[in-house]
Design a protein around this motif. Structure first.
Motif, PDB file in Angstrom:
ATOM      1  N   ASP A 195       0.515  -1.071   0.225  1.00 15.76           N
ATOM      2  CA  ASP A 195      -0.162  -0.023   0.207  1.00 15.76           C
ATOM      3  C   ASP A 195       0.654   1.235   0.002  1.00 15.76           C
ATOM      4  O   ASP A 195       1.482   1.927   0.974  1.00 15.76           O
ATOM      5  CB  ASP A 195      -0.717   0.412   1.610  1.00 15.76           C
ATOM      6  N   THR A 196       1.609   2.217  -0.897  1.00 18.38           N
ATOM      7  CA  THR A 196       2.077   2.781  -1.320  1.00 18.38           C
ATOM      8  C   THR A 196       1.448   3.861  -0.619  1.00 18.38           C
ATOM      9  O   THR A 196       2.513   4.913  -0.198  1.00 18.38           O
ATOM     10  CB  THR A 196       2.442   3.594  -3.026  1.00 18.38           C
ATOM     11  N   GLY A 197       0.468   4.332  -0.283  1.00 18.35           N
ATOM     12  CA  GLY A 197       0.001   5.214   0.216  1.00 18.35           C
ATOM     13  C   GLY A 197      -0.160   5.698   1.394  1.00 18.35           C
ATOM     14  O   GLY A 197      -0.188   6.263   2.265  1.00 18.35           O
ATOM     15  N   ALA A 198       0.242   4.503   2.205  1.00 25.01           N
ATOM     16  CA  ALA A 198       0.344   4.160   3.607  1.00 25.01           C
ATOM     17  C   ALA A 198       1.090   4.666   4.279  1.00 25.01           C
ATOM     18  O   ALA A 198       0.759   5.448   5.359  1.00 25.01           O
ATOM     19  CB  ALA A 198       0.992   2.765   4.098  1.00 25.01           C
ATOM     20  N   ALA A 199       2.627   4.638   3.365  1.00 24.66           N
ATOM     21  CA  ALA A 199       3.871   6.168   4.797  1.00 24.66           C
ATOM     22  C   ALA A 199       3.145   7.646   4.391  1.00 24.66           C
ATOM     23  O   ALA A 199       3.220   8.039   5.724  1.00 24.66           O
ATOM     24  CB  ALA A 199       4.430   5.521   3.859  1.00 24.66           C
ATOM     25  N   ALA A 200       2.049   8.079   3.801  1.00 25.20           N
ATOM     26  CA  ALA A 200       1.624   9.507   4.158  1.00 25.20           C
ATOM     27  C   ALA A 200       1.151   9.142   4.564  1.00 25.20           C
ATOM     28  O   ALA A 200       0.592  10.312   5.765  1.00 25.20           O
ATOM     29  CB  ALA A 200       1.585  10.226   2.497  1.00 25.20           C
ATOM     30  N   ARG A 201       0.013   8.896   4.841  1.00 20.78           N
ATOM     31  CA  ARG A 201      -1.039   8.135   5.321  1.00 20.78           C
ATOM     32  C   ARG A 201      -0.354   8.227   7.022  1.00 20.78           C
ATOM     33  O   ARG A 201      -1.057   8.914   8.268  1.00 20.78           O
ATOM     34  CB  ARG A 201      -2.267   7.522   5.344  1.00 20.78           C
ATOM     35  N   LYS A 207       1.951  13.243  12.871  1.00 18.56           N
ATOM     36  CA  LYS A 207       2.360  14.412  13.057  1.00 18.56           C
ATOM     37  C   LYS A 207       1.142  15.356  13.395  1.00 18.56           C
ATOM     38  O   LYS A 207       1.868  16.279  14.486  1.00 18.56           O
ATOM     39  CB  LYS A 207       2.286  15.717  11.539  1.00 18.56           C
ATOM     40  N   ALA A 208      -0.510  14.924  14.115  1.00 21.44           N
ATOM     41  CA  ALA A 208      -1.282  15.105  14.521  1.00 21.44           C
ATOM     42  C   ALA A 208      -1.332  14.744  16.447  1.00 21.44           C
ATOM     43  O   ALA A 208      -2.013  15.624  17.115  1.00 21.44           O
ATOM     44  CB  ALA A 208      -2.525  14.930  13.948  1.00 21.44           C
ATOM     45  N   LYS A 209      -0.423  14.169  16.195  1.00 24.29           N
ATOM     46  CA  LYS A 209      -0.221  13.584  18.002  1.00 24.29           C
ATOM     47  C   LYS A 209       0.339  14.824  18.877  1.00 24.29           C
ATOM     48  O   LYS A 209       1.030  15.458  18.082  1.00 24.29           O
ATOM     49  CB  LYS A 209       1.231  12.681  18.295  1.00 24.29           C
ATOM     50  N   ALA A 210      -0.304  14.767  20.269  1.00 21.24           N
ATOM     51  CA  ALA A 210       0.715  16.444  21.218  1.00 21.24           C
ATOM     52  C   ALA A 210       1.718  14.993  21.167  1.00 21.24           C
ATOM     53  O   ALA A 210       1.903  14.207  21.608  1.00 21.24           O
ATOM     54  CB  ALA A 210      -1.265  16.098  21.894  1.00 21.24           C
ATOM     55  N   PRO A 211       2.249  16.410  21.959  1.00 16.96           N
ATOM     56  CA  PRO A 211       3.466  16.457  22.575  1.00 16.96           C
ATOM     57  C   PRO A 211       2.928  14.922  23.679  1.00 16.96           C
ATOM     58  O   PRO A 211       3.005  15.335  24.458  1.00 16.96           O
ATOM     59  CB  PRO A 211       4.089  17.535  23.357  1.00 16.96           C
ATOM     60  N   THR A 310       7.124  13.921  11.951  1.00 20.33           N
ATOM     61  CA  THR A 310       7.719  14.288  13.220  1.00 20.33           C
ATOM     62  C   THR A 310       7.026  14.294  14.634  1.00 20.33           C
ATOM     63  O   THR A 310       5.574  14.324  14.632  1.00 20.33           O
ATOM     64  CB  THR A 310       8.160  15.898  13.040  1.00 20.33           C
ATOM     65  N   LEU A 311       7.510  13.922  15.570  1.00 19.61           N
ATOM     66  CA  LEU A 311       7.183  13.880  17.217  1.00 19.61           C
ATOM     67  C   LEU A 311       7.948  14.960  17.694  1.00 19.61           C
ATOM     68  O   LEU A 311       9.151  14.637  17.291  1.00 19.61           O
ATOM     69  CB  LEU A 311       7.044  12.307  17.501  1.00 19.61           C
ATOM     70  N   LYS A 312       7.215  15.804  18.769  1.00 21.30           N
ATOM     71  CA  LYS A 312       8.286  16.588  19.541  1.00 21.30           C
ATOM     72  C   LYS A 312       7.712  15.339  21.803  1.00 21.30           C
ATOM     73  O   LYS A 312       6.179  15.128  21.572  1.00 21.30           O
ATOM     74  CB  LYS A 312       7.121  17.282  19.869  1.00 21.30           C
TER      75      LYS A 312
END
Length: 525
Positions: A195-201, A207-211, A310-312
């Protein structure tokens, strides 16, 4: 073939079957076919929901298909799935028989929604501890999606195929006749390749995860221990790992884990993950870290991953472990998985009756040579030092073997081949400088570990060997960044030590959080 205890256990499992199972065997007059027939008849006798037909016409003999009426399931074992693959057989019976998988619902749905036509062939060996993950993942995929076919093939039993397709390492997977992957993979990793689109999803989700309060990078023993100790403090904890379990997944026998006399790497890795999942820990698998950015004005450390995510976090525990060290000589990469191997347990059976070399005279190298000597025609062990470094008991066992030659003060300088596979190696005698060549078909590299720290080179202080330099508390040169396990300067790379170091790093991270969030005391008037 199956002892009474194993029959009783299998019968109990088969009680979970909810729909009929048909086993269709393709057999000939060989001893292997008779052995498989005995196994299948035993299985048939353990459940009234299982029927056996011996009228299969598949070209691979012995083999058998598993299916159920009214369902389009294309799942086959070519060979006799005992050894490490017996669990794969049991799971396949349960899943074909309607028992649900314990995999994440969203992953199962992703498999069901795959479009196209996928014909998978997996070559395995019964002594390979890495193979069952791949076999079980693709078997499950074949049960879930009628567009997916899977045949699991015992390479030792189908030597002609192995030779024709140049299979010199297992697990080796072909998709629609072309090489697809080699080495351990789970269902999540396989689906990510399809599923080549899985990585982007996936990146968007991360990126949407809270720190986090503590972000652990790495999912081996050190990372798992760090996650558990952090979560027990009631703080927001996450684990981002390239593959949960780490190098433990590639370890065969573990006999020095205190209080557990004997276990296997995959079993321990599964237990680690189950323990972590018992706490409120956000596990993010298939995440390869590429950059660490120290805390800025917001007080958050940033970790960037290969897929763009990205994770913070307020603190980070780096536990990315180590990998097999390569020789770094001409021909090694060219013939990797074409005669150059790193796991004698997995790939040894593919070299039955052939000549091989083992590079390295420590415990791992000598153990590999001893194991291989019972399979191959001859083993040449080459050690760079003037003497072997393995334990005395292992050396005694090694020198008792008639088909082993030991060469010390030998520096491997080149791997040679015919363009398709290995045909020899060249080494320099360090005592006189002379160059020698050995003709052989396989090379097993056992020369230690290399820390997975390249992504930190410009951020965290590293030792000349590339290990992360830490103090007694696991603190690195970057405030709020701690490290643990094989990636650090801590001596003795052992599972039990990595777990202790991971626990310590998490406690240090928690202490850092408390101190950094404590209100400043007002000065006395």
């Amino acid at each position: 073939m199956l002892d009474a205890n194993l029959k009783t256990q299998l019968q109990a499992y088969l009680e979970k079957v909810t729909r009929p199972i048909e086993m269709v065997a393709s057999l000939d007059d060989s001893a292997a076919s008779n052995e498989l027939l005995e196994l299948l008849r035993t299985i048939e006798s353990l459940s009234d929901k299982i029927t056996l037909s011996t009228h299969g016409t598949d070209a691979r003999k012995p083999s058998f298909a598993l299916t159920t009426p009214g369902q389009s399931i294309h799942l086959r074992f070519a060979g006799i799935p005992l050894g490490h693959e017996f669990t794969s057989l049991v799971l396949a019976l349960l899943q074909v028989g309607g028992h649900p998988s314990k995999a994440a619902p969203e992953l199962l749905e992703q498999v069901k929604n795959l479009q196209g036509s996928y014909k998978f062939e997996t070559y395995f060996s019964l002594s390979c501890q890495n193979c069952p993950d791949v076999v079980q993942a693709l078997n499950l995929a074949a049960v879930l999606n009628p567009a997916i076919e899977h045949v699991a093939i015992d390479g030792a039993l189908f030597q002609d195929e192995v030779e024709q397709r140049q299979v010199l390492s297992v697990p080796q997977v072909f998709l629609n006749g072309e090489p697809f992957a080699s080495g351990r993979m789970d269902l999540e990793q396989i689906v990510a390749k399809l599923d080549t689109g899985a990585a982007a999803r996936d990146a968007d989700k991360l990126k949407a995860k809270a720190p986090f309060d503590v972000l652990v990078v790495g999912g081996g023993p050190a990372g798992a221990a760090a996650a558990i100790y952090a979560a027990r403090k009631g703080i927001r904890t996450g684990v981002a790992a390239e593959r949960f379990g780490g190098q433990v997944l590639d370890t065969m026998a573990i006999e020095n884990f205190i209080s557990v006399p004997e276990t296997e790497g995959p079993k321990l890795a599964a237990a680690l993950q189950q323990h972590v999942q018992a706490y409120d820990v956000d596990i993010m698998n298939l995440q390869r870290a590429e950059k660490l950015v120290p805390a800025g004005a917001d007080g958050l450390i940033e970790v960037r991953f290969a897929n763009g995510a990205t994770l913070k976090s307020k603190t980070v525990v780096v536990a990315t472990g180590a990998r097999w060290r390569q020789m770094n000589v001409p021909g090694e990469n060219e013939y990797r998985n074409k005669g150059v191997a790193y796991c004698p347990h997995c790939d040894g059976p593919l070299f039955k009756g052939k000549r091989v070399a083992v590079i390295g005279g420590g415990n791992s190298g000598v153990e590999a040579a001893i194991d291989l000597a019972g399979i191959v025609s001859h083993v040449t062990l080459l050690e760079f030092d003037g003497q072997l470094r393995a334990d005395a008991v292992l050396q005694r066992a090694l020198f008792s073997l008639p088909n082993v030659t030991v060469i010390t003060s030998a520096q491997t300088t080149e791997v040679t081949g015919d363009g398709q596979k290995v045909n020899g190696l060249v080494y320099k005698d360090r005592r006189n400088g002379e160059t020698q060549r050995i003709e052989l078909e396989g090379i097993f590299v056992q020369i230690g570990l290399l820390p997975n720290s390249e992504w930190l080179k410009d951020t965290v202080q590293l030792s000349p060997r590339g290990e992360i330099e830490i103090d007694a508390r696991g603190q690195t040169s970057v405030p709020g960044v701690f490290a643990a396990g094989d990636v650090t300067t801590v001596p003795y790379k052992q599972i039990v030590i990595a777990m202790g170091e991971g626990s310590k790093a998490a406690l240090s991270a928690f202490d850092h959080l408390i101190r950094s969030s404590a209100p400043a005391q007002s000065k006395a008037a």
